[in-house]
Design an enzyme around this catalytic site. Structure first.
Site, PDB file in Angstrom:
ATOM      1  N   ASP A  51       0.286  -1.291   0.341  1.00 37.67           N
ATOM      2  CA  ASP A  51      -0.341   0.141   0.050  1.00 37.67           C
ATOM      3  C   ASP A  51       0.787   1.313  -0.360  1.00 37.67           C
ATOM      4  OD1 ASP A  51       0.989   0.226   2.627  1.00 37.67           O
ATOM      5  OD2 ASP A  51      -1.113   0.234   3.732  1.00 37.67           O
ATOM      6  N   GLU A 189       9.323  -4.673  10.496  1.00 38.22           N
ATOM      7  CA  GLU A 189       9.522  -2.901  10.205  1.00 38.22           C
ATOM      8  C   GLU A 189      10.026  -2.473  11.603  1.00 38.22           C
ATOM      9  OE1 GLU A 189       7.320  -1.386   7.593  1.00 38.22           O
ATOM     10  OE2 GLU A 189       8.065   0.470   7.458  1.00 38.22           O
TER      11      GLU A 189
HETATM   12  O1  KIV Z   1       3.554  -1.187   1.442  1.00 39.20           O
HETATM   13  C1  KIV Z   1       4.925  -1.218   1.502  1.00 39.20           C
HETATM   14  O2  KIV Z   1       5.539  -1.436   1.290  1.00 39.20           O
HETATM   15  C2  KIV Z   1       5.504  -2.052   2.497  1.00 39.20           C
HETATM   16  C3  KIV Z   1       6.574  -2.504   3.526  1.00 39.20           C
HETATM   17  C4  KIV Z   1       7.318  -1.248   3.472  1.00 39.20           C
HETATM   18  C5  KIV Z   1       7.081  -4.019   3.962  1.00 39.20           C
HETATM   19  O3  KIV Z   1       4.194  -2.730   3.933  1.00 39.20           O
END
Ligand code: KIV
Length: 272
Positions: A51, A189
């Site tokens: 997202d 994260e």
């Molecule tokens: O939406 C995204 O790019 C993510 C990554 C940061 C893992 O969730």
């Protein structure tokens, strides 16, 4: 760890095998067929239709406005570009919180209509029952704990998690809950490297880090960050492997000056 690319289509079993054989899982985000194809050809194992496309593709400031329709549209495109990598669709804000039935229905859309191989959702113990329902129904789920970008409004920003003893214990409990619920892997994260090592050693499922240090079973990065395409801010955890925004500006300016100077199109580009 070996950097040799394995030829087979990647699924849950292959990811497990990679961890058992101490081969790093390499993951990036992608949002369109061309970029996904290039990442796939480069040997990436997992492509997340994140997202984060809210910021990288749609010009939003956060991931909050991203909808089911947005992720579905981009997931279908990515699936068309990929032959080997596992494609994971990110469940947008509030598409798995209203009820477990909504979560099931929405996840099914990404698998059935989008062609995704799996879905990802954010949260630990709070969403573990939803993860379990999805897994029981046959949906492969990738968890995501630590910094949760969909909580940016309630958290007041993006803050590294697990720096206090209580915070670290909570993340360990979150990680266990997601594993026990049946997730095939988990994104870590924005947490201290030492805590990621502890979680990775404790869990049997693969850990995939972003801003979580080198101790995870794999790494994921936003493709637009590592390519130098996204310039609004550069997260500390990223490394730029190219400066494509600069290259694109230069190339387009060159094209513009050629047109203005009457140099393009030339003989070569003119039909006889
Ligand atoms: O939406 C995204 O790019 C993510 C990554 C940061 C893992 O969730």
């Amino acid at each position: 760890m070996s950097s040799q690319v394995q030829p087979e289509k990647i699924g849950v079993k292959e990811l497990r095998k990679m961890v058992a054989e101490k081969r790093a899982i390499v993951a990036v985000t992608a949002y369109d067929a061309l970029m996904a194809r290039m990442a796939d050809e480069a040997g990436v194992d997992l492509i997340l239709v994140g997202d984060s496309l809210g910021m990288t593709m749609l010009g939003y400031k956060t991931t909050i406005p991203v909808t089911m329709r947005d992720i579905l549209h981009h997931t279908s495109a990515v699936v068309r570009g990929v032959t080997r990598a596992m494609v994971v669709a990110d469940m947008p804000f509030m598409t798995y919180h209203t009820s477990q039935e909504d979560a099931m229905r929405n996840a099914a859309v990404f698998l059935q209509e989008g062609g995704a191989d799996a879905v990802k959702l954010e949260g630990g113990q709070a969403v573990s029952q939803t993860v379990e329902r999805l897994v029981v129904a046959g949906v492969p789920v990738l968890g995501h704990i630590g910094i949760l970008p969909q909580s940016v409004l309630s958290e007041g920003g993006y803050h590294v998690q697990g720096r206090t003893p209580e915070g670290a214990l909570k993340l360990l409990a979150d990680a266990r809950a997601i594993q026990d619920a049946g997730a095939f892997g988990i994104v870590l994260e924005g947490l201290p490297g030492t805590l990621s090592v502890e979680i990775s050693e404790e869990l049997e499922i693969p850990t995939i880090g972003i801003g979580a240090g080198p101790g995870c079973d794999g790494q994921i990065q936003v493709l637009h960050d590592i390519l130098g395409l996204f310039e609004d801010f550069v997260p500390k955890h990223t490394k730029r492997y190219a400066e494509l925004a600069t290259d694109i500006r230069q190339a387009v300016a060159h094209y513009r000056s050629d047109v203005c100077d009457g140099v393009f199109p030339g003989e070569e580009q003119t039909f006889k």
